[in-house]
Design a protein around this motif. Structure first.
Motif, PDB file in Angstrom:
ATOM      1  N   UNK A 123      46.971  32.429 -26.662  1.00  0.00           N
ATOM      2  CA  UNK A 123      45.712  32.724 -25.987  1.00  0.00           C
ATOM      3  C   UNK A 123      45.231  31.507 -25.201  1.00  0.00           C
ATOM      4  N   UNK A 124      45.174  30.362 -25.855  1.00  0.00           N
ATOM      5  CA  UNK A 124      44.705  29.150 -25.181  1.00  0.00           C
ATOM      6  C   UNK A 124      45.627  28.769 -24.028  1.00  0.00           C
ATOM      7  N   UNK A 125      46.924  28.841 -24.260  1.00  0.00           N
ATOM      8  CA  UNK A 125      47.885  28.440 -23.233  1.00  0.00           C
ATOM      9  C   UNK A 125      47.815  29.329 -21.999  1.00  0.00           C
ATOM     10  N   UNK A 126      47.421  30.584 -22.175  1.00  0.00           N
ATOM     11  CA  UNK A 126      47.392  31.505 -21.040  1.00  0.00           C
ATOM     12  C   UNK A 126      46.419  31.045 -19.960  1.00  0.00           C
ATOM     13  N   UNK A 127      45.439  30.211 -20.303  1.00  0.00           N
ATOM     14  CA  UNK A 127      44.443  29.780 -19.323  1.00  0.00           C
ATOM     15  C   UNK A 127      44.912  28.604 -18.472  1.00  0.00           C
ATOM     16  N   UNK A 128      46.072  28.043 -18.802  1.00  0.00           N
ATOM     17  CA  UNK A 128      46.610  27.000 -17.926  1.00  0.00           C
ATOM     18  C   UNK A 128      46.976  27.576 -16.563  1.00  0.00           C
ATOM     19  N   UNK A 129      47.309  28.850 -16.515  1.00  0.00           N
ATOM     20  CA  UNK A 129      47.587  29.500 -15.228  1.00  0.00           C
ATOM     21  C   UNK A 129      46.320  29.566 -14.385  1.00  0.00           C
ATOM     22  N   UNK A 130      45.174  29.823 -15.021  1.00  0.00           N
ATOM     23  CA  UNK A 130      43.905  29.826 -14.295  1.00  0.00           C
ATOM     24  C   UNK A 130      43.634  28.454 -13.686  1.00  0.00           C
ATOM     25  N   UNK A 131      43.925  27.412 -14.447  1.00  0.00           N
ATOM     26  CA  UNK A 131      43.741  26.048 -13.931  1.00  0.00           C
ATOM     27  C   UNK A 131      44.647  25.824 -12.727  1.00  0.00           C
ATOM     28  N   UNK A 132      45.881  26.300 -12.819  1.00  0.00           N
ATOM     29  CA  UNK A 132      46.840  26.146 -11.721  1.00  0.00           C
ATOM     30  C   UNK A 132      46.402  26.921 -10.482  1.00  0.00           C
ATOM     31  N   UNK A 133      45.896  28.134 -10.688  1.00  0.00           N
ATOM     32  CA  UNK A 133      45.522  29.004  -9.572  1.00  0.00           C
ATOM     33  C   UNK A 133      44.152  28.682  -8.987  1.00  0.00           C
ATOM     34  N   UNK A 134      43.290  28.032  -9.774  1.00  0.00           N
ATOM     35  CA  UNK A 134      41.911  27.816  -9.354  1.00  0.00           C
ATOM     36  C   UNK A 134      41.842  26.891  -8.135  1.00  0.00           C
ATOM     37  N   UNK A 135      41.257  27.373  -7.060  1.00  0.00           N
ATOM     38  CA  UNK A 135      41.101  26.538  -5.864  1.00  0.00           C
ATOM     39  C   UNK A 135      39.647  26.409  -5.430  1.00  0.00           C
ATOM     40  N   UNK A 136      38.708  26.808  -6.312  1.00  0.00           N
ATOM     41  CA  UNK A 136      37.303  26.686  -5.949  1.00  0.00           C
ATOM     42  C   UNK A 136      36.776  25.278  -6.229  1.00  0.00           C
ATOM     43  N   UNK A 137      37.475  24.548  -7.088  1.00  0.00           N
ATOM     44  CA  UNK A 137      37.108  23.158  -7.359  1.00  0.00           C
ATOM     45  C   UNK A 137      38.375  22.418  -7.783  1.00  0.00           C
ATOM     46  N   UNK A 138      39.126  21.982  -6.790  1.00  0.00           N
ATOM     47  CA  UNK A 138      40.422  21.351  -7.061  1.00  0.00           C
ATOM     48  C   UNK A 138      40.260  20.050  -7.838  1.00  0.00           C
ATOM     49  N   UNK A 139      39.187  19.322  -7.579  1.00  0.00           N
ATOM     50  CA  UNK A 139      38.969  18.059  -8.292  1.00  0.00           C
ATOM     51  C   UNK A 139      38.807  18.296  -9.788  1.00  0.00           C
ATOM     52  N   UNK A 140      38.070  19.341 -10.138  1.00  0.00           N
ATOM     53  CA  UNK A 140      37.877  19.674 -11.554  1.00  0.00           C
ATOM     54  C   UNK A 140      39.214  20.027 -12.209  1.00  0.00           C
ATOM     55  N   UNK A 141      39.993  20.897 -11.557  1.00  0.00           N
ATOM     56  CA  UNK A 141      41.271  21.324 -12.119  1.00  0.00           C
ATOM     57  C   UNK A 141      42.224  20.150 -12.264  1.00  0.00           C
ATOM     58  N   UNK A 142      42.290  19.329 -11.216  1.00  0.00           N
ATOM     59  CA  UNK A 142      43.220  18.207 -11.242  1.00  0.00           C
ATOM     60  C   UNK A 142      42.842  17.212 -12.341  1.00  0.00           C
ATOM     61  N   UNK A 143      41.548  16.965 -12.501  1.00  0.00           N
ATOM     62  CA  UNK A 143      41.105  16.037 -13.530  1.00  0.00           C
ATOM     63  C   UNK A 143      41.408  16.565 -14.920  1.00  0.00           C
ATOM     64  N   UNK A 144      41.267  17.886 -15.102  1.00  0.00           N
ATOM     65  CA  UNK A 144      41.580  18.513 -16.386  1.00  0.00           C
ATOM     66  C   UNK A 144      43.045  18.293 -16.751  1.00  0.00           C
ATOM     67  N   UNK A 145      43.924  18.487 -15.770  1.00  0.00           N
ATOM     68  CA  UNK A 145      45.354  18.327 -16.001  1.00  0.00           C
ATOM     69  C   UNK A 145      45.712  16.864 -16.205  1.00  0.00           C
ATOM     70  N   UNK A 146      45.155  16.003 -15.349  1.00  0.00           N
ATOM     71  CA  UNK A 146      45.522  14.582 -15.450  1.00  0.00           C
ATOM     72  C   UNK A 146      45.084  13.978 -16.777  1.00  0.00           C
ATOM     73  N   UNK A 147      43.887  14.283 -17.226  1.00  0.00           N
ATOM     74  CA  UNK A 147      43.443  13.735 -18.510  1.00  0.00           C
ATOM     75  C   UNK A 147      44.288  14.277 -19.667  1.00  0.00           C
TER      76      UNK A 147
END
Length: 286
Positions: free
Chosen positions: A193-217
């Motif tokens: 369930x938790x892992x399935x939302x990594x796709x949302x992070x990958x697809x999300x383009x409404x705030x790329x800085x937020x997504x990128x920071x989530x992945x980088x951290x």
């Protein structure tokens, strides 16, 4: 006929090789023995294996799976496989060994998995020589799809998620914070369930800085808590397998470089290289 299979916590990739060397690929769900029983695996395989698979003609099954790290968990999977592949000798190994063999063949080096879960090792060219336990999805698994998903869900239920991302999240999933907590703490397979939302992070383009920071951290936590604790880790190239490492490879390479390593091989799935390993580099474990 022989089968080589690589099983994560979410999906298993299978390859049947017949006497003429023809390869047939297919997929089933993943079978992590920490989360599923022998009976569950048997029923799932019977329902999901291709209907035309010649089970009686298969003589060898080489299965590598997430969670197959202790004798009792390995035996749980062997018991299931032997009930389905009744004429086969069955070998079950850890998916980390599959990753190392797929990434490095018979060479020595560092290998990692960044998929639903996380794992790392130093490989001696045949077996895993040194492994730091990832802690699995509750205690660790930094850098994994589950870890990234957990960070996203934590931001959502605490109200930390940027408003535009929160709106998109709601429009996509229609989950309340109570729904999230129920899925994580009450329902089965919370890691998926938790892992399935990594796709949302990958697809999300409404705030790329937020997504990128989530992945980088998440990747920075992965290095700080796991990779940098291997002796002389900077002497190795960084080799990685898994959809998360592959999809976010640009961010991953940045973190790899910042930690003094050189990027090596990075592939989405080990199955092709694993088949090559069994057919060419190290035929048959049995």
């Amino acid at each position: 006929m022989i089968i080589i299979a690589d099983g994560g916590s979410t999906k298993t990739n299978w390859c049947l090789v017949n006497e003429e060397g023809k390869k047939v690929y297919f997929n089933t769900e993943g079978y992590n023995p920490y989360f599923v029983s022998t009976a569950y695996i048997i029923n799932s395989l019977k329902e999901n294996l291709p209907s035309d698979l010649p089970l009686e003609s298969i003589t060898e099954v080489n299965y590598y799976g997430a969670g197959c790290s202790t004798a009792d968990k390995v035996q749980l999977v062997i018991d299931a496989m032997e009930q389905v592949f009744t004429n086969s000798k069955v070998y079950v190994g850890h998916d980390l060994l599959a990753a190392a063999r797929a990434l490095l063949g018979t060479g020595k080096g560092f290998a990692a998995i960044l998929g639903t879960g996380t794992n790392t090792c130093i490989y001696d060219g045949k077996n895993v020589a040194h492994n730091i336990d990832s802690g699995a999805y509750i205690l660790g698994d930094e850098g994994s799809g589950c870890y990234i998903g957990k960070k996203l869900l934590t931001d959502y239920i605490r109200g930390y998620m940027p408003e535009a991302v929160r709106k998109t999240f709601w429009d996509t999933f229609h989950l309340t914070p109570d729904d999230v907590n129920e899925a994580v703490y009450v329902k089965p397979l919370a890691n998926r369930f938790c892992a399935s939302f990594s796709k949302f992070v990958y697809d999300n383009n409404v705030n790329l800085e937020y997504s990128r920071n989530l992945v980088k951290t998440s990747f920075e936590d992965f290095f700080r808590n796991l990779v940098t604790h291997y002796p002389n880790y900077k002497d190795y190239t960084f080799n990685c397998i898994g959809s998360v490492g592959y999809n976010f490879r640009n961010v991953l390479e940045e973190v790899v470089t910042e930690n003094g390593m050189i990027m090596g091989n990075i592939i989405r799935s080990p199955i092709d290289n694993l088949v090559k390993y069994h057919l060419e580099l190290s035929p048959s474990h049995l």
